[in-house]
Structures are given as structure tokens and as C-alpha cells.
Design a protein around this motif. Structure first.
Motif, mmCIF file in Angstrom:
data_model
loop_
_atom_site.group_PDB
_atom_site.id
_atom_site.type_symbol
_atom_site.label_atom_id
_atom_site.label_comp_id
_atom_site.label_asym_id
_atom_site.label_seq_id
_atom_site.Cartn_x
_atom_site.Cartn_y
_atom_site.Cartn_z
ATOM 1 N N HIS A 139 0.835 -1.203 0.000
ATOM 2 C CA HIS A 139 0.000 0.000 0.000
ATOM 3 C C HIS A 139 0.865 1.246 0.000
ATOM 4 O O HIS A 139 0.576 2.230 -0.706
ATOM 5 N N TRP A 140 1.951 1.236 0.751
ATOM 6 C CA TRP A 140 2.869 2.370 0.846
ATOM 7 C C TRP A 140 3.452 2.709 -0.524
ATOM 8 O O TRP A 140 3.546 3.880 -0.898
ATOM 9 N N LEU A 141 3.842 1.692 -1.286
ATOM 10 C CA LEU A 141 4.389 1.922 -2.626
ATOM 11 C C LEU A 141 3.366 2.608 -3.531
ATOM 12 O O LEU A 141 3.686 3.555 -4.249
ATOM 13 N N GLY A 142 2.140 2.102 -3.503
ATOM 14 C CA GLY A 142 1.105 2.684 -4.346
ATOM 15 C C GLY A 142 0.828 4.134 -4.011
ATOM 16 O O GLY A 142 0.629 4.970 -4.893
ATOM 17 N N GLN A 143 0.827 4.454 -2.719
ATOM 18 C CA GLN A 143 0.575 5.828 -2.296
ATOM 19 C C GLN A 143 1.652 6.788 -2.787
ATOM 20 O O GLN A 143 1.395 7.982 -2.938
ATOM 21 N N ARG A 144 2.843 6.262 -3.032
ATOM 22 C CA ARG A 144 3.962 7.114 -3.459
ATOM 23 C C ARG A 144 4.196 7.054 -4.954
ATOM 24 O O ARG A 144 5.253 7.456 -5.446
ATOM 25 N N GLY A 145 3.224 6.537 -5.682
ATOM 26 C CA GLY A 145 3.255 6.650 -7.127
ATOM 27 C C GLY A 145 4.036 5.591 -7.866
ATOM 28 O O GLY A 145 4.155 5.673 -9.096
ATOM 29 N N GLY A 147 3.600 2.402 -9.191
ATOM 30 C CA GLY A 147 2.594 1.383 -9.463
ATOM 31 C C GLY A 147 3.240 0.021 -9.657
ATOM 32 O O GLY A 147 4.091 -0.145 -10.532
ATOM 33 N N VAL A 148 2.853 -0.931 -8.848
ATOM 34 C CA VAL A 148 3.413 -2.273 -8.909
ATOM 35 C C VAL A 148 2.299 -3.261 -9.211
ATOM 36 O O VAL A 148 1.220 -3.205 -8.599
ATOM 37 N N GLY A 202 8.707 -2.959 -18.966
ATOM 38 C CA GLY A 202 9.462 -2.129 -18.032
ATOM 39 C C GLY A 202 8.740 -1.825 -16.739
ATOM 40 O O GLY A 202 9.160 -0.935 -15.986
ATOM 41 N N GLU A 203 7.672 -2.543 -16.428
ATOM 42 C CA GLU A 203 6.918 -2.297 -15.204
ATOM 43 C C GLU A 203 7.500 -3.114 -14.048
ATOM 44 O O GLU A 203 8.386 -3.949 -14.225
ATOM 45 N N ALA A 204 6.984 -2.862 -12.849
ATOM 46 C CA ALA A 204 7.375 -3.612 -11.654
ATOM 47 C C ALA A 204 6.296 -4.636 -11.342
ATOM 48 O O ALA A 204 5.100 -4.368 -11.493
ATOM 49 N N LEU A 205 6.725 -5.800 -10.892
ATOM 50 C CA LEU A 205 5.798 -6.871 -10.540
ATOM 51 C C LEU A 205 6.278 -7.527 -9.267
ATOM 52 O O LEU A 205 7.474 -7.784 -9.092
#
Length: 313
Positions: A139-145, A147-148, A202-205
Motif C-alpha cells: 500500500h505504501w508503494l502505491g501511495q507514493r506513485g 505502481g506495482v 518495463g513495469e514492476a511486478l
């Protein structure tokens, strides 16, 4: 004398307690002040330890199998502490969106390497285990932009849970999904090629390496805590097929309540992308390091025998 856990009034009582727990108690804890909520969450974990006899015995057997050096009292203490960690992890669901004194505090090291892999177009495969309060970091990652793409086990795959637990699980997943800004990818639904495509873009997973698999063809041999077992081949295959950077991350709640996240890049440690067993062993080795540091954080003690076929009847 018959085992009381097989006595139908006892089973009915445990089922009722579970529904009241997830339907009433857990949401209520989310409205309490942080110190009080954590204290009650620990009591809730203790209650889970004492009531769920069969799962407690599974956890104790697995602890004795994989950490055999200590006395039985240590195994009991760790199994009880694991229930407390589990309870706090579930409680954190209701604090994801908080701000101010009651919000989760998170310290992260190694995140810049992930950002660089994504910004450069290589992609980032972030592997983890069921260690501590993983939902907090997601959740913390998503809040900081950042996107995973998150890979989850479908809630319905966990059977014999209280009815209110499934409502809780959907709420938890929904909050994480909203923060991440992209839909959750559920395993066992032929999503592999979509995961690979996202990494190649090039996305994060993010995916876990410690999910017991029913089919042997979906596993590869690796050693954990001195024993040879079988672990999912998916993370290693995704890294091999995608060309992404490879990371392993862990989260641990410190005594002051802050969640410490450590991200380690593994790409440079592996020279042969096609050697899926070697890659899996490195990932399982990272998992083992964290288990040895904080054995109470591993939420898989109840089902750990699933990685070692034939270890239990």
C-alpha cells in the motif's frame, strides 16, 4: 476421550468466534489508538494460538522439523509470536489510509534501484515471502506513485475460513489494489504471459516464492533450513523470460512500531538466467536468511510441510 476439536459444538463455537472476530472485533480495532490496538491485536493472536489446535500443532511440528536445535518451549513461543504477527498484519489493513500519529510508519532501503530499473525500461521483478506485514509496504508503494503489479492467491483458494474472513480479504485486496492503481493478478488463472508482458514493458511486478504448489511440474528443488524441498518455479521463469532486474524484499516491524523494509538487488549475483533451479535457490536462500533473523515473522509455519512432500502424514 474424544478430541474436543472434533466435537460439533466446539467446531460451531470456533466458527462463530471466527465470524465475530473478522466481522466485528478486527474492524473495531482499526478505530483504537495505536498502542491499545497493538496490545489487543497481540491478545487476539494469543487467542488464535490457543483455539486453533490443529494449526497450532502443524506449526509446532514444522518448527521442530526446520529449527530442531531449540527446545519445545522455543517452538511454542515462536508459534505464538507468529500468531501475533499475523494478527497485526490483518489489523494494519484498517490503517492503510490513515494519516498522522495512527498511520503506519515505514522505513525503506534499496528502493532507488527499483525506481531506476523501472525508469530505464528494464522492469523490476520484486520477489518476497510471507514475512511480516507485507500489505503495509504494498500500500505504501502505491501511495507514493510507484505502481506495482501485485500477484495474489485468490481468496477462495483458502478454504474453511469464516464467512466474514472472505469479506475482510476482499476489502484488504481492494484497498491495496486502489493504492497500486492497477488490478490484482490472481495466480492459477493462466496469468503468466500477462505478468511476463508487463515486465517486458518495463513495469514492476511483485510475487512470493513461498506458496506451496499442488503440481510438481510447477516447482523446482531448493534447500530451505537444511532440508530439500520444492518451491514455485514461476519467479525464476519470469526473470529468465522477461530480462527484468531481480530483487528480494522483506519487511519487519521494529520494537518502536516502525516497519523496516529492505530491498536487495540480486541481478548481479546470477549469471545464467536459464538456470531456474539456481535462481530459485538464491531466492529461497534470501527467504531463509530472513527466517533465521526473525522466525516469528514467517506466516507459513502452519503449512511449511507443503514444501517438503512426505515430511508429514
Amino acid at each position: 476421550m474424544a478430541d474436543r476439536t472434533s466435537w460439533w459444538p466446539w467446531r460451531l463455537l470456533v466458527r462463530l468466534a471466527g465470524n465475530l472476530d473478522y466481522g466485528c472485533l478486527l474492524p473495531l480495532l482499526g478505530h483504537l489508538r495505536l498502542p491499545t490496538a497493538n496490545r489487543v491485536a497481540d491478545w487476539r493472536g494469543d487467542l488464535r494460538y490457543f483455539l486453533r489446535r490443529r494449526r497450532r500443532e502443524d506449526a509446532l511440528r514444522n518448527l521442530r522439523m526446520l529449527l530442531p536445535d531449540g527446545p519445545l518451549s522455543r517452538a511454542r513461543r515462536l508459534a505464538r509470536q507468529q500468531c501475533r504477527v499475523w494478527s497485526r498484519d490483518e489489523l494494519e489493513t484498517y490503517w492503510f489510509c490513515r494519516t498522522g500519529p495512527g498511520s503506519p510508519r515505514v522505513r525503506v532501503s534499496g528502493l532507488e534501484a527499483v525506481r531506476e530499473a523501472v525508469s530505464s525500461g528494464r522492469g523490476a521483478l520484486m520477489v518476497t515471502g510471507h514475512l511480516g506485514c507485507v500489505g503495509v509496504f504494498m500500500h505504501w508503494l502505491g501511495q507514493r506513485g510507484l505502481g506495482v503489479n501485485l500477484v495474489f492467491l485468490p481468496p477462495e483458494d483458502l478454504r474453511h475460513m469464516p464467512v466474514s474472513w472472505y469479506r475482510y480479504a476482499r476489502r484488504r485486496i481492494g484497498r491495496i489494489e486502489t493504492a497500486a492503481g492497477r488490478p490484482i493478478l490472481y495466480t492459477r488463472r493462466n496469468r503468466y504471459f500477462r505478468m511476463r508482458r508487463q515486465l517486458r514493458r518495463g513495469e514492476a511486478l511483485m510475487i512470493a516464492v513461498d506458496v506451496p504448489q499442488k503440481r510438481r511440474k510447477h516447482t523446482v528443488e531448493a534447500r530451505l533450513l537444511g532440508r530439500s524441498g520444492r518451491f514455485p518455479i514461476g519467479p525464476a521463469r519470469l526473470w529468465s523470460d522477461s530480462g527484468a532486474s531481480l530483487f528480494f524484499w522483506t519487511i519487519h516491524q521494529e520494537p518502536d512500531g516502525c516497519h523496516q523494509v529492505r530491498i536487495q538487488e540480486l541481478t548481479g549475483q546470477l549469471t545464467a538466467r536459464h538456470d531456474l533451479q539456481a535462481t530459485t535457490q538464491v531466492l529461497v536462500g534470501c527467504l531463509e536468511q530472513q527466517i533465521r533473523r526473525h522466525p516469528q515473522d514467517w506466516l507459513m509455519w502452519e503449512s511449511a510441510h507443503g514444501f517438503f512432500p512426505g515430511s508429514q502424514d
